[in-house]
Write an enzyme that holds these catalytic residues in place. Structure first.
Site, short mmCIF file in Angstrom:
data_model
loop_
_atom_site.label_atom_id
_atom_site.label_comp_id
_atom_site.label_asym_id
_atom_site.label_seq_id
_atom_site.Cartn_x
_atom_site.Cartn_y
_atom_site.Cartn_z
N ARG A 1 62.48 11.62 -14.68
CA ARG A 1 61.10 11.62 -14.13
C ARG A 1 60.08 11.12 -15.15
O ARG A 1 60.15 11.44 -16.34
CB ARG A 1 60.73 13.03 -13.71
CG ARG A 1 59.26 13.15 -13.30
CD ARG A 1 58.93 14.45 -12.64
NE ARG A 1 59.53 15.61 -13.28
CZ ARG A 1 59.62 16.80 -12.70
NH1 ARG A 1 59.15 16.98 -11.48
NH2 ARG A 1 60.17 17.81 -13.34
N ARG B 1 57.62 14.99 -19.07
CA ARG B 1 57.33 16.41 -19.32
C ARG B 1 58.29 16.96 -20.37
O ARG B 1 59.47 16.64 -20.34
CB ARG B 1 57.47 17.21 -18.01
CG ARG B 1 56.21 17.18 -17.19
CD ARG B 1 56.34 17.76 -15.82
NE ARG B 1 57.12 18.99 -15.69
CZ ARG B 1 57.34 19.61 -14.54
NH1 ARG B 1 56.82 19.12 -13.42
NH2 ARG B 1 58.05 20.71 -14.47
N ARG C 1 66.11 26.00 -16.47
CA ARG C 1 65.24 26.21 -15.31
C ARG C 1 66.07 26.43 -14.04
O ARG C 1 65.71 27.23 -13.18
CB ARG C 1 64.29 25.02 -15.13
CG ARG C 1 63.18 25.00 -16.19
CD ARG C 1 62.55 23.63 -16.37
NE ARG C 1 61.93 23.11 -15.18
CZ ARG C 1 61.70 21.80 -14.97
NH1 ARG C 1 62.05 20.91 -15.89
NH2 ARG C 1 61.13 21.41 -13.87
P1 AP5 Z 1 59.62 15.97 -8.11
O1 AP5 Z 1 59.10 15.69 -6.76
O2 AP5 Z 1 58.70 15.83 -9.27
O3 AP5 Z 1 60.41 17.38 -8.14
P2 AP5 Z 1 59.87 18.89 -8.13
O4 AP5 Z 1 60.78 19.66 -7.27
O5 AP5 Z 1 58.41 18.93 -7.81
O6 AP5 Z 1 60.14 19.23 -9.64
P3 AP5 Z 1 59.36 20.14 -10.68
O7 AP5 Z 1 60.16 20.01 -11.96
O8 AP5 Z 1 57.91 19.78 -10.76
O9 AP5 Z 1 59.56 21.53 -10.11
P4 AP5 Z 1 59.46 22.83 -10.88
O10 AP5 Z 1 59.47 23.78 -9.77
O11 AP5 Z 1 60.45 23.08 -11.93
O12 AP5 Z 1 58.16 22.61 -11.77
P5 AP5 Z 1 56.71 23.17 -11.69
O13 AP5 Z 1 55.81 22.10 -12.14
O14 AP5 Z 1 56.45 23.82 -10.37
O15 AP5 Z 1 60.88 14.98 -8.31
C1 AP5 Z 1 61.66 15.01 -9.50
C2 AP5 Z 1 62.16 13.58 -9.81
O16 AP5 Z 1 63.04 13.16 -8.77
C3 AP5 Z 1 61.03 12.52 -9.84
O17 AP5 Z 1 61.33 11.58 -10.84
C4 AP5 Z 1 61.09 11.87 -8.45
O18 AP5 Z 1 60.65 10.51 -8.46
C5 AP5 Z 1 62.58 11.94 -8.15
N1 AP5 Z 1 62.86 12.11 -6.72
C6 AP5 Z 1 62.20 12.89 -5.83
N2 AP5 Z 1 62.78 12.81 -4.61
C7 AP5 Z 1 63.84 11.95 -4.77
C8 AP5 Z 1 64.86 11.46 -3.88
N3 AP5 Z 1 64.88 11.85 -2.59
N4 AP5 Z 1 65.79 10.62 -4.38
C9 AP5 Z 1 65.77 10.24 -5.70
N5 AP5 Z 1 64.85 10.67 -6.58
C10 AP5 Z 1 63.88 11.52 -6.13
O19 AP5 Z 1 56.77 24.35 -12.75
C11 AP5 Z 1 56.89 24.09 -14.14
C12 AP5 Z 1 56.90 25.40 -14.91
O20 AP5 Z 1 55.67 26.10 -14.67
C13 AP5 Z 1 58.00 26.40 -14.51
O21 AP5 Z 1 59.21 26.16 -15.19
C14 AP5 Z 1 57.35 27.73 -14.93
O22 AP5 Z 1 57.43 27.92 -16.33
C15 AP5 Z 1 55.89 27.52 -14.56
N6 AP5 Z 1 55.58 27.95 -13.19
C16 AP5 Z 1 55.12 27.17 -12.16
N7 AP5 Z 1 54.92 27.90 -11.06
C17 AP5 Z 1 55.25 29.19 -11.39
C18 AP5 Z 1 55.26 30.39 -10.67
N8 AP5 Z 1 54.90 30.45 -9.37
N9 AP5 Z 1 55.67 31.52 -11.30
C19 AP5 Z 1 56.02 31.50 -12.62
N10 AP5 Z 1 56.03 30.37 -13.37
C20 AP5 Z 1 55.64 29.22 -12.75
#
Ligand code: AP5
Length: 212
Positions: A126, A158, A169
């Site tokens: 990503r 990231r 994760r």
């Molecule tokens: P993308 O769409 O970016 O995936 P995502 O599911 O949104 O991934 P994240 O890593 O952002 O999810 P996350 O839940 O770990 O992170 P968050 O920011 O919420 O796609 C990923 C890649 O795949 C991209 O390159 C895209 O182009 C590609 N792609 C997408 N669809 C595709 C397809 N169909 N085919 C091929 N490629 C594809 O959280 C980060 C951190 O914040 C956590 O680890 C935690 O520490 C904290 N945090 C956030 N929310 C909370 C909470 N509610 N409670 C506690 N801690 C929290």
């Protein structure tokens, strides 16, 4: 329509959230984006959250619930889409309590899933735009020639997308977030969608889930 988008890290929640928000006119609220902004701003909450995020751990519930309460209340003015929240049973119960007070209960919980090795490939490849937040992938959705975003912004990776952190994760998801699947299934809200295939194929499944 009040929607929660559930799924492991890197499965494609942010990518689908943009498509859903545009197609259905929902307000997109992503706790990961709120936390990264707090880190960039150097706020006390951001400093507290950064250590957890860098290690691939969840930020403690009391911090998250405090962070999102105001955003949830603001989102209740319209229809909303939560991406990355809730991630624990305590967060789900806090959200239910807020929604119950507002008389706007959840209508759909869309759960995306795909093979863990596909996730590792998606997350480690990503790249994101610093200016507009657009999501690219070095192979699946490469940026325009020149290596910058279509808007001209600089792309970055990231720190928590290093392979070892992605695997941590995934383990955290299995331990702390996967129990929410049963929680929402028991309430008749869960809509499982296979996140295999390209983003348009996945979105076709999401559309179908939201129609039900
Ligand atoms: P993308 O769409 O970016 O995936 P995502 O599911 O949104 O991934 P994240 O890593 O952002 O999810 P996350 O839940 O770990 O992170 P968050 O920011 O919420 O796609 C990923 C890649 O795949 C991209 O390159 C895209 O182009 C590609 N792609 C997408 N669809 C595709 C397809 N169909 N085919 C091929 N490629 C594809 O959280 C980060 C951190 O914040 C956590 O680890 C935690 O520490 C904290 N945090 C956030 N929310 C909370 C909470 N509610 N409670 C506690 N801690 C929290």
């Amino acid at each position: 329509m009040q929607v929660v988008l559930l799924g492991p890290p890197g499965v494609g929640k942010g990518t689908q959230a943009e498509l859903i928000a545009a197609a259905f006119g929902l307000k997109h609220l992503a706790t990961g984006d709120l936390l990264r902004k707090a880190v960039r701003d150097g706020s006390p909450l951001g400093l507290q959250a950064k250590a957890y995020m860098d290690q691939g751990k969840l930020v403690p519930d009391e911090v998250i619930i405090g962070l999102v309460r105001g955003e949830v209340v603001a989102a209740l003015a319209g229809q909303f889409l939560f991406d990355g929240f809730p991630r624990t049973l305590a967060q789900a119960e806090a959200l239910d309590a807020t929604l119950a007070e507002s008389g706007k209960p959840l209508t759909h919980v869309v759960s995306l899933s795909v093979d863990p090795e596909v996730i590792v490939d998606r997350a480690t490849g990503r790249r994101l735009c610093r200016a507009c937040g657009a999501i690219y992938h070095v192979r699946h959705y490469p940026p325009p020639a020149g290596g910058r975003c279509a808007c001209g912004g600089e792309l970055y990776q990231r720190t928590d997308d290093a392979e070892a952190t992605v695997r941590e994760r995934l383990a955290v998801y299995a331990r702390q977030t996967a129990p929410l699947l049963d929680y929402y299934r028991g309430r008749g809200l869960l809509k499982p969608v296979a996140a295999t295939g390209d983003r348009e194929t996945v979105f076709a499944g999401v559309r179908q889930a939201l129609a039900g």
